[in-house]
Motif scaffolding. Structure first.
Motif, short mmCIF file in Angstrom:
data_model
loop_
_atom_site.label_atom_id
_atom_site.label_comp_id
_atom_site.label_asym_id
_atom_site.label_seq_id
_atom_site.Cartn_x
_atom_site.Cartn_y
_atom_site.Cartn_z
N LEU A 14 1.22 -1.00 -0.36
CA LEU A 14 -0.31 -0.19 0.32
C LEU A 14 0.73 1.32 -0.25
CD1 LEU A 14 -2.67 -1.05 2.10
CD2 LEU A 14 -3.15 -0.93 0.46
N ARG A 15 1.62 0.82 0.80
CA ARG A 15 2.76 2.53 0.94
C ARG A 15 3.47 2.69 -0.92
NH1 ARG A 15 6.14 1.20 6.77
NH2 ARG A 15 4.22 2.22 8.01
N LEU A 17 2.49 1.89 -3.31
CA LEU A 17 1.55 2.41 -4.94
C LEU A 17 1.25 4.03 -4.16
CD1 LEU A 17 -0.65 -0.53 -4.31
CD2 LEU A 17 -0.10 -0.25 -6.53
N GLU A 18 0.96 4.56 -3.14
CA GLU A 18 0.81 5.74 -2.34
C GLU A 18 2.13 6.50 -3.08
OE1 GLU A 18 -1.20 6.43 0.94
OE2 GLU A 18 0.30 7.08 1.62
N TYR A 34 -3.47 5.60 -6.85
CA TYR A 34 -4.56 5.35 -5.91
C TYR A 34 -5.45 4.99 -6.12
CZ TYR A 34 -2.02 9.71 -4.40
OH TYR A 34 -0.99 10.99 -3.79
N ARG A 46 -4.42 1.56 -5.30
CA ARG A 46 -4.23 1.25 -3.42
C ARG A 46 -6.28 1.31 -2.48
NH1 ARG A 46 -3.48 7.50 -0.85
NH2 ARG A 46 -5.70 7.63 -2.13
#
Length: 415
Positions: free
Chosen positions: A356-357, A359-360, A365, A368
């Protein structure tokens, strides 16, 4: 076990180390509040009315009537909650042995029963001055009182509590968090807030001027939006204690029920930890107001734990509970609240954070959001059940008959 291994593999496919997450959860204590067991009654004045904006609603039978019953109820609750534990004690739970001792004269000997009990069970303790339900707090003011004699009494009480907590920590070999909450405030709009806040600051300075070993005790300050009878102004507001703790290197306590219903407490965590080394988190559930409902596995509780884990703040956050529901079985309230707090923390720990980090950071987004939503249907229940098994506590609803049997055999005999 097959369900656990399958679930473990599903999470591993997303880069999650379930075993490491379970180890972290087991090593993260939740502090149970002693006052849930007797509706904040304490041992000083059995049956005395609560004051200071506090109200315990309900009259479910079987509340603890003294130290032996309260600790027996805690023993049962603790046996049904997996993982690490602490117990949070208020000064009003002093055991005075029939003697008349006021709060400014309490010593460690008035809490020896709590220390011995905790030591036998390997528990840590936390502590709180009791600045409510006392003749000298009857008008709603303690450390900010305009009468110097009243202020001095509460200053002595605060100093006494810090000394007691320091000795608790020394005897147990576990740091005690001593949390200060004062109800001081106005029902209607004041015209001189400044004078009260100046006196509050001066009183706190006097209390904290007494040196206590930081390895044995650390001081926390808890804000509140309002209280019953203190709707227009609370002297110890969030901004007041945030400023005080930053200036004086104290622990800021954030209570989930002490903010406006539209505020997001989770968002405050990374803000204050940018400037403070640690915080105390009181997990509770306000319904329209600070009504101290039993912690549910709801969006707010999950958001709190997600923020702590996502920000790598776990080592800097002390987690405790603060609710008192007298409308249901009090032991069930403890168990439900603590297990839900732990479930929320486990859900945060097994979130695919690294992916997730990434992707962010890449600005993706859309993916995410997709991953966050898909993670909600992963087989979390099998992971939680395994955690309970490994900690020799009941799985699923299997704990409920134990409490109901205790209610039938023990609680029903209390009048």
């Amino acid at each position: 076990m097959d369900a656990f291994n399958l679930a473990k593999q599903r999470y591993a496919d997303l880069g999650v180390d379930v075993e490491k997450s379970l180890q972290t959860l087991a090593a993260t204590p939740v502090s149970l509040q002693c006052w849930q067991g007797d509706d904040v009654g304490g041992f000083e004045n059995a049956g005395g009315a609560l004051t200071g904006g506090i109200a315990a609603t309900g009259n479910y039978p079987g509340k603890a009537r003294g130290p032996a019953e309260l600790r027996a109820d805690l023993d049962l609750a603790l046996s049904l909650i997996p993982g690490s534990h602490r117990v949070n004690v208020h000064a009003s739970y002093a055991e005075l042995g029939g003697q008349k001792v006021d709060r400014d004269a309490y010593t460690i000997e008035h809490f020896a029963g709590w220390v011995d009990w905790a030591k036998q069970r390997g528990l840590g303790l936390d502590f709180n001055p009791t600045c409510f339900s006392h003749p000298l707090s009857a008008d709603g003011f303690t450390l900010s009182h305009h009468d110097e004699a009243v202020r001095k009494f509460w200053i002595r009480h605060g100093i006494a509590c810090r000394k007691i907590a320091g000795e608790m920590g020394r005897r147990l070999g576990k740091t005690v968090i001593t949390n200060f909450w004062m109800p001081d405030g106005f029902k209607d709009t004041p015209v001189n807030r400044r004078a009260y806040r100046e006196r509050m600051e001066q009183s706190l300075d006097e209390i904290f001027a007494v040196a206590i070993d930081q390895q044995c005790n650390r001081d926390a300050l808890e804000s509140k939006l309002f209280g019953v009878g203190f709707e227009s102004c609370t002297i110890g507001s969030h901004e007041f204690y945030m400023g005080y703790t930053m200036k004086n290197k104290k622990v800021l306590c954030l209570d989930a029920g002490h903010f406006h219903p539209t505020e997001t407490l989770a968002d405050k965590i990374s803000s204050v930890l940018q400037f403070l080394p640690e915080i105390l988190l009181h997990v509770s559930r306000g319904v329209r107001w600070d009504s101290d409902h039993v912690v549910a596995l709801d969006d707010q509780t999950r958001a709190l734990m997600e923020e702590i884990v996502r920000g790598d703040y776990l080592s800097r956050v002390h987690i405790g509970m603060d609710f008192f529901d007298a409308s249901i079985n009090r032991i069930m309230a403890w168990v439900i609240g603590a297990r839900n707090t732990q479930k929320a923390l486990l859900l945060a720990l097994i979130e695919p954070r690294d992916r997730l980090r990434k992707l962010e950071a890449e600005g993706d987004y859309s993916t995410r959001l997709a991953l966050l939503e898909e993670a909600k249907s992963l087989p979390f229940g099998a992971i939680w059940d395994e955690f309970c098994r490994r900690n020799n506590t009941p799985v699923g609803v299997a704990w409920i008959p134990t409490v109901k049997d205790y209610e039938k055999k023990v609680l029903s005999a209390r009048k």
